[in-house]
Design a protein around this motif. Structure first.
Motif, PDB file in Angstrom:
ATOM      1  N   LEU A 194      11.519  42.070   6.103  1.00 37.48           N
ATOM      2  CA  LEU A 194      12.285  42.378   4.896  1.00 37.48           C
ATOM      3  C   LEU A 194      11.994  41.349   3.811  1.00 37.48           C
ATOM      4  O   LEU A 194      11.927  40.149   4.083  1.00 37.48           O
ATOM      5  N   GLU A 195      11.818  41.846   2.592  1.00 43.96           N
ATOM      6  CA  GLU A 195      11.586  40.975   1.431  1.00 43.96           C
ATOM      7  C   GLU A 195      12.419  41.504   0.275  1.00 43.96           C
ATOM      8  O   GLU A 195      12.411  42.704  -0.014  1.00 43.96           O
ATOM      9  N   ILE A 196      13.141  40.604  -0.395  1.00 42.82           N
ATOM     10  CA  ILE A 196      13.984  40.966  -1.530  1.00 42.82           C
ATOM     11  C   ILE A 196      13.695  40.000  -2.670  1.00 42.82           C
ATOM     12  O   ILE A 196      13.650  38.781  -2.462  1.00 42.82           O
ATOM     13  N   ALA A 197      13.505  40.546  -3.872  1.00 40.28           N
ATOM     14  CA  ALA A 197      13.263  39.686  -5.028  1.00 40.28           C
ATOM     15  C   ALA A 197      13.581  40.471  -6.304  1.00 40.28           C
ATOM     16  O   ALA A 197      13.957  41.645  -6.253  1.00 40.28           O
ATOM     17  N   LEU A 198      13.424  39.801  -7.432  1.00 38.21           N
ATOM     18  CA  LEU A 198      13.709  40.390  -8.735  1.00 38.21           C
ATOM     19  C   LEU A 198      12.428  40.705  -9.495  1.00 38.21           C
ATOM     20  O   LEU A 198      11.414  40.016  -9.351  1.00 38.21           O
ATOM     21  N   SER A 240      13.087  50.068  -1.978  1.00 36.17           N
ATOM     22  CA  SER A 240      14.267  50.456  -2.746  1.00 36.17           C
ATOM     23  C   SER A 240      14.374  49.581  -3.984  1.00 36.17           C
ATOM     24  O   SER A 240      14.086  48.380  -3.945  1.00 36.17           O
ATOM     25  N   LEU A 241      14.771  50.203  -5.091  1.00 34.07           N
ATOM     26  CA  LEU A 241      14.909  49.517  -6.376  1.00 34.07           C
ATOM     27  C   LEU A 241      16.343  49.665  -6.856  1.00 34.07           C
ATOM     28  O   LEU A 241      16.848  50.773  -7.000  1.00 34.07           O
ATOM     29  N   LEU A 242      17.003  48.529  -7.100  1.00 32.83           N
ATOM     30  CA  LEU A 242      18.402  48.528  -7.513  1.00 32.83           C
ATOM     31  C   LEU A 242      18.543  47.761  -8.822  1.00 32.83           C
ATOM     32  O   LEU A 242      18.250  46.558  -8.867  1.00 32.83           O
ATOM     33  N   PRO A 243      18.980  48.426  -9.887  1.00 31.22           N
ATOM     34  CA  PRO A 243      19.196  47.717 -11.144  1.00 31.22           C
ATOM     35  C   PRO A 243      20.222  46.598 -10.983  1.00 31.22           C
ATOM     36  O   PRO A 243      21.296  46.810 -10.423  1.00 31.22           O
ATOM     37  N   LEU A 256      16.743  44.127 -15.502  1.00 28.09           N
ATOM     38  CA  LEU A 256      16.501  43.303 -14.318  1.00 28.09           C
ATOM     39  C   LEU A 256      16.702  44.178 -13.081  1.00 28.09           C
ATOM     40  O   LEU A 256      17.700  44.895 -12.964  1.00 28.09           O
ATOM     41  N   LEU A 257      15.745  44.081 -12.162  1.00 25.88           N
ATOM     42  CA  LEU A 257      15.695  44.995 -11.035  1.00 25.88           C
ATOM     43  C   LEU A 257      15.545  44.197  -9.745  1.00 25.88           C
ATOM     44  O   LEU A 257      14.741  43.274  -9.655  1.00 25.88           O
ATOM     45  N   ILE A 258      16.342  44.537  -8.733  1.00 24.80           N
ATOM     46  CA  ILE A 258      16.149  43.996  -7.391  1.00 24.80           C
ATOM     47  C   ILE A 258      15.299  44.989  -6.591  1.00 24.80           C
ATOM     48  O   ILE A 258      15.590  46.181  -6.585  1.00 24.80           O
ATOM     49  N   TYR A 259      14.255  44.485  -5.947  1.00 25.96           N
ATOM     50  CA  TYR A 259      13.535  45.356  -5.025  1.00 25.96           C
ATOM     51  C   TYR A 259      13.787  44.892  -3.590  1.00 25.96           C
ATOM     52  O   TYR A 259      13.947  43.696  -3.321  1.00 25.96           O
ATOM     53  N   VAL A 260      13.850  45.857  -2.691  1.00 27.42           N
ATOM     54  CA  VAL A 260      13.999  45.602  -1.271  1.00 27.42           C
ATOM     55  C   VAL A 260      12.827  46.272  -0.559  1.00 27.42           C
ATOM     56  O   VAL A 260      12.710  47.500  -0.555  1.00 27.42           O
ATOM     57  N   LEU A 261      11.953  45.457   0.010  1.00 29.81           N
ATOM     58  CA  LEU A 261      10.769  45.952   0.703  1.00 29.81           C
ATOM     59  C   LEU A 261      10.974  45.771   2.191  1.00 29.81           C
ATOM     60  O   LEU A 261      11.204  44.642   2.662  1.00 29.81           O
ATOM     61  N   GLU A 262      10.886  46.866   2.946  1.00 30.53           N
ATOM     62  CA  GLU A 262      11.179  46.790   4.375  1.00 30.53           C
ATOM     63  C   GLU A 262      10.061  47.442   5.186  1.00 30.53           C
ATOM     64  O   GLU A 262       9.675  48.579   4.931  1.00 30.53           O
ATOM     65  N   LYS A 263       9.584  46.697   6.169  1.00 34.39           N
ATOM     66  CA  LYS A 263       8.603  47.245   7.085  1.00 34.39           C
ATOM     67  C   LYS A 263       9.331  48.068   8.136  1.00 34.39           C
ATOM     68  O   LYS A 263      10.218  47.570   8.840  1.00 34.39           O
ATOM     69  N   LEU A 264       8.970  49.338   8.250  1.00 31.62           N
ATOM     70  CA  LEU A 264       9.638  50.221   9.193  1.00 31.62           C
ATOM     71  C   LEU A 264       9.013  50.090  10.569  1.00 31.62           C
ATOM     72  O   LEU A 264       7.814  49.889  10.703  1.00 31.62           O
TER      73      LEU A 264
END
Length: 220
Positions: A139-143, A161-164, A211-219
């Motif tokens: 899992l990786e999360i950043a802006l 996933s992209l979350l404003p 400004l956007l948070i992205y959540v990158l997840e390896k399934l």
């Protein structure tokens, strides 16, 4: 001249094995390992020694405090009653000591208020003009900020996933994913950016403002 990089180990769930964490430290070319209060207990469990322990130390066990003192670890103690979280204090330390890239782990899990505060810590770091990534196993999360581009290479099959983080994100473009966008606006109050899937070897996220948070997840 290379950028100074710090790994901040917080007091959430640390799901790295020792070998995984050592591999991350090597891959990211970490210059300094900072245990944020109870994060030192996590490192002791992996038999790893931080360069610094910082915070009010209300979560650090007395036994581990003695252990790290015996190993000459620098410990900076703050009052329990303060206006900042231990994570924010650690970020301030990094900013004052010339670190430009921060990697946060053990930032999720545990108390929900602490998790939310840690996610907002990414925005605080962004406001200091530093770069940050929150990393967990798979899992990786950043802006991503205004007029920025973010490429994801060799991440085919990952969930994205992209979350404003701002009320509105304007001019969002998504390429290389199952659901693409071209210069569209999305809103914090809606869930349009959730659960996309990277389908190409190169995916691109670009936005014009907000400004956007992205959540990158390896399934699995």
């Amino acid at each position: 001249m290379s950028k100074k990089r710090a790994l901040l180990v917080l007091n959430g769930e640390l799901n790295f094995k020792k070998s995984d964490l050592k591999r991350l430290i090597s891959k990211k070319e970490i210059d300094c390992i900072i245990a944020v209060d109870g994060g030192a207990n996590k490192l002791r469990g992996l038999k790893l020694i931080p360069d610094l322990i910082i915070g009010d130390l209300d979560s650090l066990t007395e036994q581990n405090k003695v252990y790290f003192n015996q190993h000459n670890v620098n410990i900076i103690k703050y009052p329990v009653e303060k206006d900042q979280t231990d994570g924010e204090i650690a970020v301030d330390y990094c900013q004052k000591n010339g670190f430009e890239e921060l990697y946060l782990t053990a930032a999720l899990g545990g108390r929900i208020d602490q998790q939310l505060a840690n996610l907002n810590l990414l925005e605080y770091i962004y406001e200091l003009n530093l770069r940050a990534e929150m990393i967990s196993l798979n899992l990786e999360i950043a802006l991503i900020g205004q007029n920025e581009k973010k490429e994801f290479l060799s991440k085919k099959g990952y969930r994205l996933s992209l979350l404003p983080q701002s009320k509105t994100v304007c001019g969002l473009t998504i390429k290389g994913c199952k659901y693409s966008l071209e210069n569209q606006d999305i809103f914090r109050s809606q869930s349009r950016g959730i659960s996309n899937l990277i389908e190409d070897e190169r995916a691109l996220i670009e936005l014009k403002s907000g400004l956007l948070i992205y959540v990158l997840e390896k399934l699995e």
